[in-house]
Design an enzyme around this catalytic site. Sequence first.
Site, PDB file in Angstrom:
ATOM      1  CG  HIS A  24     -73.216  27.950  -7.887  1.00 37.39           C
ATOM      2  ND1 HIS A  24     -73.240  29.186  -7.281  1.00 37.39           N
ATOM      3  CD2 HIS A  24     -72.775  27.088  -6.932  1.00 37.39           C
ATOM      4  CE1 HIS A  24     -72.828  29.077  -6.030  1.00 37.39           C
ATOM      5  NE2 HIS A  24     -72.562  27.804  -5.786  1.00 37.39           N
ATOM      6  CD  GLU A 206     -73.103  30.919   0.150  1.00 43.47           C
ATOM      7  OE1 GLU A 206     -71.877  30.728   0.065  1.00 43.47           O
ATOM      8  OE2 GLU A 206     -73.924  29.979   0.311  1.00 43.47           O
TER       9      GLU A 206
HETATM   10  N1  ADE Z   1     -69.606  24.457  -0.891  1.00 37.23           N
HETATM   11  C1  ADE Z   1     -70.742  23.835  -1.219  1.00 37.23           C
HETATM   12  N2  ADE Z   1     -71.776  24.679  -1.205  1.00 37.23           N
HETATM   13  C2  ADE Z   1     -71.282  25.893  -0.864  1.00 37.23           C
HETATM   14  C3  ADE Z   1     -71.836  27.176  -0.689  1.00 37.23           C
HETATM   15  N3  ADE Z   1     -73.142  27.410  -0.835  1.00 37.23           N
HETATM   16  N4  ADE Z   1     -71.018  28.185  -0.321  1.00 37.23           N
HETATM   17  C4  ADE Z   1     -69.728  27.971  -0.145  1.00 37.23           C
HETATM   18  N5  ADE Z   1     -69.147  26.775  -0.296  1.00 37.23           N
HETATM   19  C5  ADE Z   1     -69.914  25.744  -0.657  1.00 37.23           C
HETATM   20 ZN    ZN Z   2     -71.785  27.026  -4.054  1.00 34.09          ZN
END
Ligand code: ADE
Ligand code: ZN
Length: 349
Positions: A24, A206
Amino acid sequence: MKLPAIAPDRLPALLAAMPKAELHMHIEGSLEPEMIFALAERNGVALPYASIEELRHAYAFTDLQSFLDIYYAGASVLLKEEDFYDLAQAYLARAATENVVHAEIFFDPQTHTARGVGVDTVIRGLSRACADARAQGTSAELILCFLRHLSEREAFETLEAALPFRDHFIGVGLDSSEVGHPPDKFARVFARCRELGFHIVAHAGEEGPPAYIWQALDVLKAERIDHGVQAVHDAALMQRLAAERVPLTVCPLSNQKLRVFPDLAQHNLKRLLDAGLCATVNSDDPAYFGGHINANFQQVFAATGMTAEQAWQLAANSFEASFAPAADQARWLARLQTTFERFAAPAEI
Ligand code: ADE
Ligand code: ZN
């Protein structure tokens, strides 16, 4: 496998030395302020910041969107194939020094096509850097991400434009502003991507609710969940993730900087591992969040008191969660064992 005992004071060095996969990492998020200024000069792009220090000063985020606004602005200096090559080459060289043996790298074509940069320019540059890294012993692959704040139609157009280069990326993902853009907005795009044989991943949980993780699994058929830390609020979801060993690509420093957790000591990585989930540690956007993968390991371990056993589990999970061939995974696991044995030995005098 029997784990050799490791003295706690050797843990930081072990975390750095152990082989690991990074699953990631947004390549645009590895763009350091120094490189932003160097590329702006090389390409004649005007920046709204007078100096590197001033730009760095702007890296004070309050949530995901406040970061994304600056992240997309930073990417505006990337115009030519060489720029994308240099960016990925720099990341992969750094990753090798951190004992990353395999990287699956996200890229956001729509961030660049919106500025008139061709998908071919982006993919050719990144892909050449991956090929060079492979030649030097680091396994590297690309995953194309759709920006979820844009429309389904734009995602389909991006896919069509990228298909002539389909041999250059192994999967597709979903990123950008999460809340208000649930995975099912892209159900048909991902169905098409599955038909085409791409691996499927998606950012979910997230900042967004567990319902988005369910959708990523059931609608998009995601093989991995990026972040996924909000899963702890849904017991049934936690059971499913554990039972199916669905990997979560967790990014502790990102979560800290974007205030997903009030501080690293309250990060739930240990809880995810304790619940039997296939959690992994990754850097997300290292140039913006204050550290690459080893800093993520070091700081979350220091803040939450995790042990060598958990270090082993996280590294082993990263291989299991990767899309690399089983033979490569087995080879990296054997290297992990050797590294642990080396650290178990009494320190040389
Ligand atoms: N693009 C880059 N970093 C990201 C993240 N943490 N969450 C969503 N999109 C992203
Ligand atoms: Zn990301």
